[in-house]
Scaffold this motif. Structure first.
Motif, PDB file in Angstrom:
ATOM      1  N   ALA A 255      -6.934   8.876  -4.025  1.00 47.28           N
ATOM      2  CA  ALA A 255      -6.675   9.316  -5.403  1.00 47.28           C
ATOM      3  C   ALA A 255      -6.891  10.822  -5.537  1.00 47.28           C
ATOM      4  CB  ALA A 255      -7.572   8.551  -6.372  1.00 47.28           C
ATOM      5  N   ALA A 256      -7.918  11.336  -4.884  1.00 48.60           N
ATOM      6  CA  ALA A 256      -8.189  12.778  -4.931  1.00 48.60           C
ATOM      7  C   ALA A 256      -7.063  13.556  -4.249  1.00 48.60           C
ATOM      8  CB  ALA A 256      -9.533  13.081  -4.266  1.00 48.60           C
ATOM      9  N   VAL A 257      -6.598  13.066  -3.092  1.00 49.06           N
ATOM     10  CA  VAL A 257      -5.498  13.718  -2.379  1.00 49.06           C
ATOM     11  C   VAL A 257      -4.245  13.721  -3.265  1.00 49.06           C
ATOM     12  CG1 VAL A 257      -3.902  13.486  -0.424  1.00 49.06           C
ATOM     13  CG2 VAL A 257      -6.372  13.305  -0.056  1.00 49.06           C
ATOM     14  N   LYS A 258      -3.942  12.588  -3.888  1.00 53.75           N
ATOM     15  CA  LYS A 258      -2.772  12.512  -4.774  1.00 53.75           C
ATOM     16  C   LYS A 258      -2.907  13.514  -5.913  1.00 53.75           C
ATOM     17  CE  LYS A 258      -2.141   7.627  -3.874  1.00 53.75           C
ATOM     18  NZ  LYS A 258      -2.335   6.280  -4.414  1.00 53.75           N
ATOM     19  N   GLY A 259      -4.096  13.591  -6.513  1.00 52.09           N
ATOM     20  CA  GLY A 259      -4.312  14.534  -7.596  1.00 52.09           C
ATOM     21  C   GLY A 259      -4.139  15.975  -7.166  1.00 52.09           C
ATOM     22  N   LEU A 260      -4.643  16.312  -5.994  1.00 54.38           N
ATOM     23  CA  LEU A 260      -4.490  17.667  -5.479  1.00 54.38           C
ATOM     24  C   LEU A 260      -3.036  17.992  -5.177  1.00 54.38           C
ATOM     25  CD1 LEU A 260      -7.647  17.714  -3.203  1.00 54.38           C
ATOM     26  CD2 LEU A 260      -7.256  19.199  -5.185  1.00 54.38           C
ATOM     27  N   MET A 261      -2.313  17.006  -4.676  1.00 49.30           N
ATOM     28  CA  MET A 261      -0.883  17.217  -4.391  1.00 49.30           C
ATOM     29  C   MET A 261      -0.106  17.422  -5.697  1.00 49.30           C
ATOM     30  SD  MET A 261      -0.347  14.527  -1.255  1.00 49.30           S
ATOM     31  CE  MET A 261       1.422  14.778  -1.169  1.00 49.30           C
TER      32      MET A 261
ATOM     33  N   MET B  99       0.851  -1.184   0.000  1.00 46.56           N
ATOM     34  CA  MET B  99       0.000   0.000   0.000  1.00 46.56           C
ATOM     35  C   MET B  99       0.895   1.246   0.000  1.00 46.56           C
ATOM     36  SD  MET B  99      -2.883   1.088   2.799  1.00 46.56           S
ATOM     37  CE  MET B  99      -3.162  -0.637   3.032  1.00 46.56           C
ATOM     38  N   ASP B 100       0.456   2.255  -0.735  1.00 49.19           N
ATOM     39  CA  ASP B 100       1.278   3.460  -0.830  1.00 49.19           C
ATOM     40  C   ASP B 100       1.123   4.308   0.441  1.00 49.19           C
ATOM     41  OD1 ASP B 100      -0.490   6.054  -1.530  1.00 49.19           O
ATOM     42  OD2 ASP B 100      -1.418   4.259  -2.388  1.00 49.19           O
ATOM     43  N   PRO B 101       2.109   5.163   0.717  1.00 45.23           N
ATOM     44  CA  PRO B 101       2.105   5.947   1.962  1.00 45.23           C
ATOM     45  C   PRO B 101       0.921   6.914   2.076  1.00 45.23           C
ATOM     46  CG  PRO B 101       4.237   6.119   0.842  1.00 45.23           C
ATOM     47  CD  PRO B 101       3.332   5.336  -0.051  1.00 45.23           C
ATOM     48  N   ILE B 102       0.470   7.478   0.969  1.00 46.02           N
ATOM     49  CA  ILE B 102      -0.648   8.420   1.041  1.00 46.02           C
ATOM     50  C   ILE B 102      -1.923   7.703   1.462  1.00 46.02           C
ATOM     51  CG2 ILE B 102      -2.151   9.937  -0.323  1.00 46.02           C
ATOM     52  CD1 ILE B 102       0.385  10.790  -1.850  1.00 46.02           C
ATOM     53  N   THR B 103      -2.183   6.552   0.862  1.00 42.72           N
ATOM     54  CA  THR B 103      -3.369   5.784   1.245  1.00 42.72           C
ATOM     55  C   THR B 103      -3.287   5.378   2.706  1.00 42.72           C
ATOM     56  OG1 THR B 103      -3.661   4.973  -1.017  1.00 42.72           O
ATOM     57  CG2 THR B 103      -4.754   3.729   0.735  1.00 42.72           C
ATOM     58  N   ASP B 104      -2.101   4.968   3.146  1.00 46.04           N
ATOM     59  CA  ASP B 104      -1.912   4.597   4.545  1.00 46.04           C
ATOM     60  C   ASP B 104      -2.199   5.788   5.463  1.00 46.04           C
ATOM     61  OD1 ASP B 104      -1.137   2.673   6.577  1.00 46.04           O
ATOM     62  OD2 ASP B 104       0.632   3.940   6.852  1.00 46.04           O
ATOM     63  N   ASP B 105      -1.698   6.964   5.096  1.00 47.08           N
ATOM     64  CA  ASP B 105      -1.952   8.170   5.900  1.00 47.08           C
ATOM     65  C   ASP B 105      -3.437   8.526   5.912  1.00 47.08           C
ATOM     66  OD1 ASP B 105       0.706   8.472   6.599  1.00 47.08           O
ATOM     67  OD2 ASP B 105       1.116  10.003   5.081  1.00 47.08           O
ATOM     68  N   VAL B 106      -4.096   8.418   4.760  1.00 43.49           N
ATOM     69  CA  VAL B 106      -5.540   8.707   4.690  1.00 43.49           C
ATOM     70  C   VAL B 106      -6.304   7.755   5.605  1.00 43.49           C
ATOM     71  CG1 VAL B 106      -7.576   8.653   3.180  1.00 43.49           C
ATOM     72  CG2 VAL B 106      -5.476   9.761   2.396  1.00 43.49           C
ATOM     73  N   MET B 107      -5.940   6.480   5.571  1.00 45.05           N
ATOM     74  CA  MET B 107      -6.610   5.494   6.441  1.00 45.05           C
ATOM     75  C   MET B 107      -6.378   5.825   7.913  1.00 45.05           C
ATOM     76  SD  MET B 107      -5.903   2.021   4.175  1.00 45.05           S
ATOM     77  CE  MET B 107      -5.619   1.081   5.629  1.00 45.05           C
ATOM     78  N   GLN B 108      -5.158   6.208   8.270  1.00 42.96           N
ATOM     79  CA  GLN B 108      -4.843   6.565   9.654  1.00 42.96           C
ATOM     80  C   GLN B 108      -5.662   7.774  10.107  1.00 42.96           C
ATOM     81  OE1 GLN B 108      -2.797   5.104  11.886  1.00 42.96           O
ATOM     82  NE2 GLN B 108      -2.039   3.513  10.523  1.00 42.96           N
ATOM     83  N   ILE B 109      -5.764   8.773   9.239  1.00 42.12           N
ATOM     84  CA  ILE B 109      -6.526   9.980   9.579  1.00 42.12           C
ATOM     85  C   ILE B 109      -7.992   9.645   9.780  1.00 42.12           C
ATOM     86  CG2 ILE B 109      -7.396  12.150   8.576  1.00 42.12           C
ATOM     87  CD1 ILE B 109      -4.504  12.489   7.409  1.00 42.12           C
ATOM     88  N   ILE B 110      -8.552   8.862   8.880  1.00 45.08           N
ATOM     89  CA  ILE B 110      -9.970   8.511   8.996  1.00 45.08           C
ATOM     90  C   ILE B 110     -10.209   7.697  10.256  1.00 45.08           C
ATOM     91  CG2 ILE B 110     -11.812   7.133   7.929  1.00 45.08           C
ATOM     92  CD1 ILE B 110     -10.764   8.244   5.213  1.00 45.08           C
ATOM     93  N   SER B 111      -9.319   6.763  10.536  1.00 44.96           N
ATOM     94  CA  SER B 111      -9.437   5.964  11.753  1.00 44.96           C
ATOM     95  C   SER B 111      -9.402   6.853  12.995  1.00 44.96           C
ATOM     96  CB  SER B 111      -8.293   4.948  11.808  1.00 44.96           C
ATOM     97  OG  SER B 111      -8.245   4.302  13.052  1.00 44.96           O
ATOM     98  N   ARG B 112      -8.463   7.786  13.015  1.00 46.65           N
ATOM     99  CA  ARG B 112      -8.324   8.682  14.167  1.00 46.65           C
ATOM    100  C   ARG B 112      -9.535   9.601  14.305  1.00 46.65           C
ATOM    101  NH1 ARG B 112      -3.944  11.738  12.772  1.00 46.65           N
ATOM    102  NH2 ARG B 112      -5.314  13.395  12.089  1.00 46.65           N
ATOM    103  N   GLU B 113      -9.962  10.214  13.206  1.00 47.33           N
ATOM    104  CA  GLU B 113     -11.071  11.167  13.268  1.00 47.33           C
ATOM    105  C   GLU B 113     -12.387  10.498  13.659  1.00 47.33           C
ATOM    106  OE1 GLU B 113     -10.904  14.498  13.104  1.00 47.33           O
ATOM    107  OE2 GLU B 113      -8.737  14.297  12.904  1.00 47.33           O
ATOM    108  N   LEU B 114     -12.581   9.259  13.221  1.00 43.18           N
ATOM    109  CA  LEU B 114     -13.822   8.545  13.543  1.00 43.18           C
ATOM    110  C   LEU B 114     -13.717   7.754  14.846  1.00 43.18           C
ATOM    111  CD1 LEU B 114     -14.806   7.220   9.996  1.00 43.18           C
ATOM    112  CD2 LEU B 114     -15.669   9.251  11.191  1.00 43.18           C
ATOM    113  N   LYS B 115     -12.501   7.745  15.399  1.00 42.10           N
ATOM    114  CA  LYS B 115     -12.247   7.000  16.648  1.00 42.10           C
ATOM    115  C   LYS B 115     -12.657   5.532  16.511  1.00 42.10           C
ATOM    116  CE  LYS B 115     -12.858  11.143  19.452  1.00 42.10           C
ATOM    117  NZ  LYS B 115     -12.861  12.093  18.370  1.00 42.10           N
ATOM    118  N   ILE B 116     -12.173   4.939  15.407  1.00 36.05           N
ATOM    119  CA  ILE B 116     -12.428   3.517  15.154  1.00 36.05           C
ATOM    120  C   ILE B 116     -11.092   2.812  14.971  1.00 36.05           C
ATOM    121  CG2 ILE B 116     -14.714   3.879  14.125  1.00 36.05           C
ATOM    122  CD1 ILE B 116     -13.380   3.539  11.375  1.00 36.05           C
ATOM    123  N   PRO B 117     -11.053   1.490  15.202  1.00 34.28           N
ATOM    124  CA  PRO B 117      -9.801   0.752  15.017  1.00 34.28           C
ATOM    125  C   PRO B 117      -9.355   0.786  13.548  1.00 34.28           C
ATOM    126  CG  PRO B 117     -11.435  -0.594  16.159  1.00 34.28           C
ATOM    127  CD  PRO B 117     -12.129   0.647  15.692  1.00 34.28           C
TER     128      PRO B 117
END
Length: 97
Positions: free
Chosen positions: A85-91, A1-19
């Protein structure tokens, strides 16, 4: 998995307070119970992490994977992979501007 997707998953997990185990690239936001306020918090966290500006208007259609990627919002993106994909495109748009 690429680092951006991993970071997006971490952020969503943290913001939603889910594992993190509940979050995969194919996970739909709806399956995680994301509401509009949650989405706004996720957008803020993504903007801060990646130093990008994510336009968000729930009433506008989003375009991903074309020359209009820089104007993509998260309103119509359904999965973690689409958000990544949207984050990558914006970057990329930011570095070419």
């Amino acid at each position: 998995m690429d680092p951006i997707t991993d970071d997006v998953m971490q952020i969503i997990s943290r913001e939603l307070k889910i594992p993190i185990e509940r979050v995969t690239p194919d996970t739909a936001l709806q399956d995680l119970g994301v509401e509009s306020l949650d989405l706004i918090e996720i957008i803020f966290a993504l903007e801060e992490k990646f130093d990008i500006n994510i336009p968000y208007n729930a009433n506008e259609a989003s375009t991903v994977g074309t020359e209009e990627t820089a104007r993509v919002g998260l309103g119509n993106l359904r999965t973690i992979a689409q958000i990544s994909a949207a984050v990558k495109g914006l970057m990329q748009a930011k570095t070419t501007a």
